[in-house]
Design an enzyme around this catalytic site. Structure first.
Site, short mmCIF file in Angstrom:
data_model
loop_
_atom_site.label_atom_id
_atom_site.label_comp_id
_atom_site.label_asym_id
_atom_site.label_seq_id
_atom_site.Cartn_x
_atom_site.Cartn_y
_atom_site.Cartn_z
N THR A 68 11.88 8.27 12.33
CA THR A 68 11.31 6.93 12.20
C THR A 68 9.86 6.93 11.72
OG1 THR A 68 10.68 6.94 14.55
CG2 THR A 68 12.81 5.92 13.96
N GLY A 84 8.27 9.22 9.76
CA GLY A 84 7.98 9.79 8.45
C GLY A 84 7.11 11.03 8.53
N HIS A 112 10.13 12.81 9.96
CA HIS A 112 10.52 12.31 11.27
C HIS A 112 11.48 11.14 11.09
CE1 HIS A 112 10.07 10.12 15.09
NE2 HIS A 112 9.69 11.28 15.62
N HIS A 154 0.83 -1.22 0.00
CA HIS A 154 0.00 0.00 0.00
C HIS A 154 0.86 1.26 0.00
CE1 HIS A 154 -3.25 2.75 0.93
NE2 HIS A 154 -4.11 1.75 0.81
#
Length: 320
Positions: free
Chosen positions: A170, A172, A168, A82
């Site tokens: 980790t 995102g 970010h 996805h």
């Protein structure tokens, strides 16, 4: 009359069920926030929670799920079918009883600002809460996905609406918006032909001149050993579930392929399922449960329960 809203946060984790359990528990610990549904998909590596309640507890519950996702999900290690841009990929607000779209736009913007300030996550506003027409569609915000956004986020036109112009470390980035009720609906083909699923998706989606208010794509679902046409129905009153089923069936039949089954990801309005029962000729004199069973049989819905009707699930949750 109390205002009720729904939120359907999507998380980029569908394989580590212990993490999904933590996300669900974060919601369940907030009084007044009702967790109506949870769905995980290993191939998509994605989980969806459905929450409903009054605005304040919903905001609190969502913020708690973000804290879990930031601690548990590393987008640098994430893979899945996805499209996605972050650990908490998308958070929509949907008006229910007593609430308006304007209320949900206000909630979306307040939540986006809170998340950006607390966690340092860049947030893009979409749908009815978009800050420009170019950001109304999720697909446009997700262009290039997480990997592309890492290098594009500081470019003119790609900067976030809230938070820093960098992903970010980790988690995102995140898309937050307001929209009408959306039905996430998948149809699994009796075929392993991924290109066929993609071809059908192109033919039926609105952007290619197909069914109004339908988004679609084709995916390979490893655990089912089948190709899938995965869809978002943005307005079931304009394009009902039964019409989507029949359109995909017709397209697949041109290649001599049958439809194996379909599935709801999360919940659907009771009216959407009643529409199917009416179209299928299920007697109006039967009980509501029997009519919903008839609708499910027409669509070959996998693992269907009457409590997949939003109104029935919320009613049951509030009785507990």
């Amino acid at each position: 009359m109390a205002k009720l809203v729904e939120s359907v946060p999507n998380f980029s984790e569908g394989r580590r069920i212990d993490v999904v359990d933590k996300l669900a528990a974060a919601v369940e610990r907030v009084p007044g926030a009702f967790l109506l549904d949870r769905t995980s998909d290993a191939s998509h590596n994605r989980s969806v929670l459905t929450l409903a309640g009054e605005p304040a507890p919903i905001l609190e519950a969502l913020e708690r799920t973000v804290a879990v996702a930031v601690a548990e999900i590393d987008m640098g290690k994430h893979t899945g079918e996805h499209p996605r841009i972050g650990a908490v990929d998308v958070v929509p607000f949907v008006p229910l009883a007593g609430a308006s779209m304007a209320d949900c736009i206000e909630l979306a913007r307040a939540f986006a600002e809170r998340v950006a300030d607390r966690f340092g996550i860049p947030v893009y506003m979409y749908g009815e809460a978009a800050t420009s027409p170019a950001r109304q569609r999720l697909a446009d915000i997700r262009r290039g996905q997480y990997e592309g956004l890492r290098t594009q986020i500081s470019e003119t036109g790609r900067e976030p609406d809230f938070g820093p112009a960098r992903v970010h470390a980790t988690a995102g980035a995140m898309a937050v918006g307001a929209r009408p009720f959306l039905i996430a609906y998948n149809i699994n083909l009796e075929s392993r032909d991924l290109e066929l699923a993609k071809r059908i998706a192109r033919r039926i989606r609105e952007s290619s001149g197909g069914l109004p208010r339908v988004q679609a794509n084709g995916f390979w679902i490893e655990e089912l050993d089948r190709a899938q046409v995965s869809m978002n129905l943005l307005d079931y009153r304009t394009t009902p579930l039964w019409l989507v089923w029949e359109a995909v069936r017709s397209e697949a039949a041109e290649d001599g392929v049958h439809l194996a089954e379909s599935e709801l990801i999360g919940l659907a309005p009771l009216g959407a399922l009643v529409d199917v029962a009416d179209h299928a000729g299920v007697s109006a004199h039967l009980s509501q449960t029997e009519r919903l069973a008839g609708a499910a049989a027409f669509l070959k819905l996998r693992d269907f329960s009457p409590l997949q009707a939003l109104e029935l699930r919320l009613e049951a949750a509030r009785r507990i």
